[in-house]
Design an enzyme around this catalytic site. Structure first.
Site, PDB file in Angstrom:
ATOM      1  N   ASP A   1      23.019  42.327  57.542  1.00 29.02           N
ATOM      2  CA  ASP A   1      23.018  41.690  56.415  1.00 29.02           C
ATOM      3  C   ASP A   1      22.986  42.523  54.650  1.00 29.02           C
ATOM      4  OD1 ASP A   1      24.280  39.542  54.581  1.00 29.02           O
ATOM      5  OD2 ASP A   1      22.065  38.494  54.654  1.00 29.02           O
TER       6      ASP A   1
ATOM      7  N   ASP B   1      14.412  37.050  47.686  1.00 32.45           N
ATOM      8  CA  ASP B   1      16.042  36.331  47.860  1.00 32.45           C
ATOM      9  C   ASP B   1      15.375  34.995  48.549  1.00 32.45           C
ATOM     10  OD1 ASP B   1      18.010  37.646  49.270  1.00 32.45           O
ATOM     11  OD2 ASP B   1      17.647  36.816  50.948  1.00 32.45           O
TER      12      ASP B   1
ATOM     13  N   GLU C   1      15.477  34.344  43.263  1.00 34.49           N
ATOM     14  CA  GLU C   1      17.033  34.381  43.409  1.00 34.49           C
ATOM     15  C   GLU C   1      17.765  32.521  43.982  1.00 34.49           C
ATOM     16  OE1 GLU C   1      20.667  35.235  45.912  1.00 34.49           O
ATOM     17  OE2 GLU C   1      18.899  35.335  46.862  1.00 34.49           O
TER      18      GLU C   1
END
Ligand code: GLC
Length: 647
Positions: A140, A283, A325
């Site tokens: 990813d 993240d 994020e």
């Protein structure tokens, strides 16, 4: 707040550890004792009910102490310098770029030799896309981490990273890395141990013997990658258990109800801080707390954990700011800056994702009203916090802004979004955009948009059809989009390749590890011969590169463009033109953007009502042409996609 038992406990803990009377140590001790009460309280909110709560609280204090003890001296003094500056990341002289090290130039060592390129453009802040170890075909883009503390050999070593950071620091540059807080790769040692049957590590994840709990969770948890990785659980053959995997099937969600997980990840955060990270990109923080019967996104406990992380970081490594994020609607994103007593005390930075998506909305419709409707909410950002402002990044463009904003402009939300998606995925006659739909959910026809800035602006179409005017128009659109986000307020984050107008890269389709994810179409491999064209006049590469270079120069020349909540939007006298004023005690700068493909007229009254006077001279910092404010019945005319920066 002084609380006898909590503070006496700290005194005991500090005994025997040697501190000096240096400014650094003194400041640390003050920060520790000031934040201790709140750390204790936040920890208690999440873990206080557990019989082993005291044990883990103790461990967390040890983690904080160790982080400070291990902090290199130069970073300790940089902490103080940043503190003296106060909210250093609000300044107009910071301009970032986000890049994949391997796709940009090769390795971390190679990146060291590219620093002049950033100087040339004006970029002084680098976001290195994930560089920690990650399995090749199930990565990813690096967000499936198999070792949080080793750089993947493809990029180099931790030493290379430290060397790079040293050089960057000498040059006054800033560094951003990711902490992938929500999950690990299925190849991480914790996951491997769990898969092999180790109970301790099974408790690091959400693992179930049968489908009962997974089914219950999935009733309310939306699919994140509905086409490539539907559902939120994956069956692990080795352990014969269902594992929670909200993102890809190889990304195992960490279980933060377990304080051991929190402590491990806090320690990892400090590991990055002590490598010299200036801004840590957390993240997917919206996902870190799960609860049955909910979407398991943006839950209050996720915020409590972020607040706890923030308080700990503030004690041991305060020079490192936190970026959350979270790609969510404005009302939701505000909470990541903290609310109530935590207002301005959670994440320091967040992506202005709504604004980014709305710029694309305005570019497709030529109508700026939906964008304007969002500003009331966006402007609620507390002082001291800031945005990442951007036009493109490595991810897709989501259209998650609220329906009410679309309705306010007179559109039907479902039809409006359908139009935007068709417009950018090449399914609308007359559109020159070449992108693709990402994450299509057949259940509700939700979809996001992939594609590079240049391709979405029409460059690829123009080149394919050899249409000079379309090529020129795409360049103008590209610069309009960049100017809008560079001057808006926040840390502008360029996305590598966009400064050279890279179109989509379809080579990912040949790669088994990537072809299921079309976000790779906008993650180019840089061809440095092409980048040399930036020096050759009359090329697209030259026009875009020098254009962005100039915009950055303009931004850096005025403190006005720093983010001190000093922005005011202009009234929509012409719905095709967006206008905002950036101001400080010395300047008022009027930024105007024509999002339509036609000449547009703006009454001079629009400027007069915001403080200009008739007959006043203004200079457009972009074209360097002077204009004189006219009468109310006269107009300022902006050509298609023209923008002006009037001082
Ligand atoms: C973030 C990243 C995205 C990744 C996801 C899962 O949203 O930006 O690229 O796929 O997290 O880690």
């Amino acid at each position: 707040m002084y609380t006898q038992n909590i503070h006496q406990h700290l005194i005991k803990k500090l005994k025997g550890l040697s501190f000096t009377s240096s400014d650094e140590d003194t400041a640390f001790l003050i920060r520790f004792s000031a934040n201790l009460y709140i750390i204790h309280a936040l920890f208690g909110q999440i873990y206080g009910h557990r019989p082993d709560a005291d044990h883990w609280y103790e461990k967390i204090l040890d983690t904080i102490l160790a982080a400070y003890k291990n902090r290199p001296t130069n970073l300790k003094s940089l902490d103080l310098t940043k503190e003296r500056k106060g909210h250093w990341y609000l300044a107009s002289d910071i301009v970032g770029m986000s890049l994949y090290v391997d796709r940009f130039c090769g390795t971390l060592k190679d990146l060291g030799s590219k620093l002049e390129y950033f100087d040339e453009l004006g970029v002084n802040f680098l976001h290195l896309m994930p560089i920690m170890k990650s399995p090749t075909n199930e990565s990813d883009g690096g967000y499936a981490v198999s070792d949080f503390r080793s750089v993947d050999p493809r990029f180099g070593t931790i030493k290379d990273l430290q060397k790079l950071d040293d050089i960057m620091k000498e040059k006054g540059m800033y560094l951003m890395l990711d902490i992938v807080l929500n999950h690990t790769s299925s190849q991480h040692i914790w996951a491997k141990n769990a898969s092999a049957g180790d109970k301790t590590y099974q408790d690091y994840f959400y693992m179930y013997d049968d489908r009962m709990m997974p089914d219950r969770y999935e009733q309310t948890m939306p699919d994140i990658f509905p086409d490539s990785s539907p559902g939120s659980f994956t069956y692990d053959e080795q352990s014969s258990k269902w594992v929670m995997t909200v993102f890809n099937h190889y990304q195992w969600d960490l279980n933060y109800t377990n304080p051991a997980v929190f402590n491990e990840m806090l320690d990892t955060i400090f590991f990055y801080a002590n490598l010299g990270v200036d801004i840590l990109r957390i993240d997917a923080p919206a996902f870190i707390w799960k609860s049955l019967g909910t979407t398991s996104q943006n839950l209050p406990e996720a915020h409590t954990l972020l607040q706890l992380i923030k308080q700990c970081v503030q004690v041991a490594t305060p020079g490192m700011a936190l970026l959350g994020e979270a790609i969510v609607a404005p009302k939701e994103i505000m909470k990541y800056f903290g609310i109530g007593q935590f207002k301005g005390r959670e994440c320091d930075v967040a992506y202005n994702a709504t604004q980014m998506a709305l710029q694309w909305d305005a570019l497709a419709t030529g109508d700026t009203r939906v964008m304007l409707a969002a500003q009331h909410d966006i402007l609620q950002k507390p002082y001291g916090a800031t945005w990442i402002t951007y036009t493109r990044c490595h991810d897709d463009i989501g259209l998650g802004y609220e329906d009410a904003m679309i309705q306010g402009a007179g559109y039907i939300p479902f039809e409006h979004r359908k139009f935007i998606k068709n417009y950018y995925s090449g399914n609308y006659r007359g559109s020159t955009a070449k992108g693709a739909l990402f994450g299509v959910n057949p259940k509700n026809s939700d979809a996001r948009i992939s594609g590079s800035l240049a391709s979405l602006c029409g460059l690829e179409y123009g080149i394919d059809h050899k249409l000079k005017e379309i090529i020129a128009q795409s360049v103008q659109k590209t610069l309009l989009m960049q100017a809008h986000s560079l001057l808006l307020g926040g840390i502008p984050m360029m996305y590598y390749g966009d400064e050279i107008a890279y179109t989509n890269d379809y080579s990912y389709l040949q790669d088994l590890g990537k072809n299921y994810d079309n976000r790779w179409m906008h993650r180019p491999i840089i061809n440095w011969q092409k980048n040399e064209l930036r020096k050759k006049k009359n090329t697209v590469e030259h026009t875009v590169f020098t254009g962005i270079q100039k915009l950055i120069k303009i931004r850096k020349s005025y403190l006005t463009f720093g983010d001190y909540n000093n922005i005011e939007w202009m009234s929509p006298h012409n719905i095709h033109i967006a206008g905002y004023i950036r101001f400080d005690k010395n300047n008022r700068i009027y930024c105007l953007y024509n999002f339509s493909d036609k000449d547009e007229h703006l009454t001079w009254y629009a400027l007069r009502e915001k403080g200009c006077v008739q007959g006043q001279f203004m200079i457009d910092l972009w074209s360097e042409i002077e204009v004189i404010v006219g009468r109310d019945d006269e107009y300022l005319v902006l050509s298609p996609y023209q923008f002006m920066i009037l001082k």
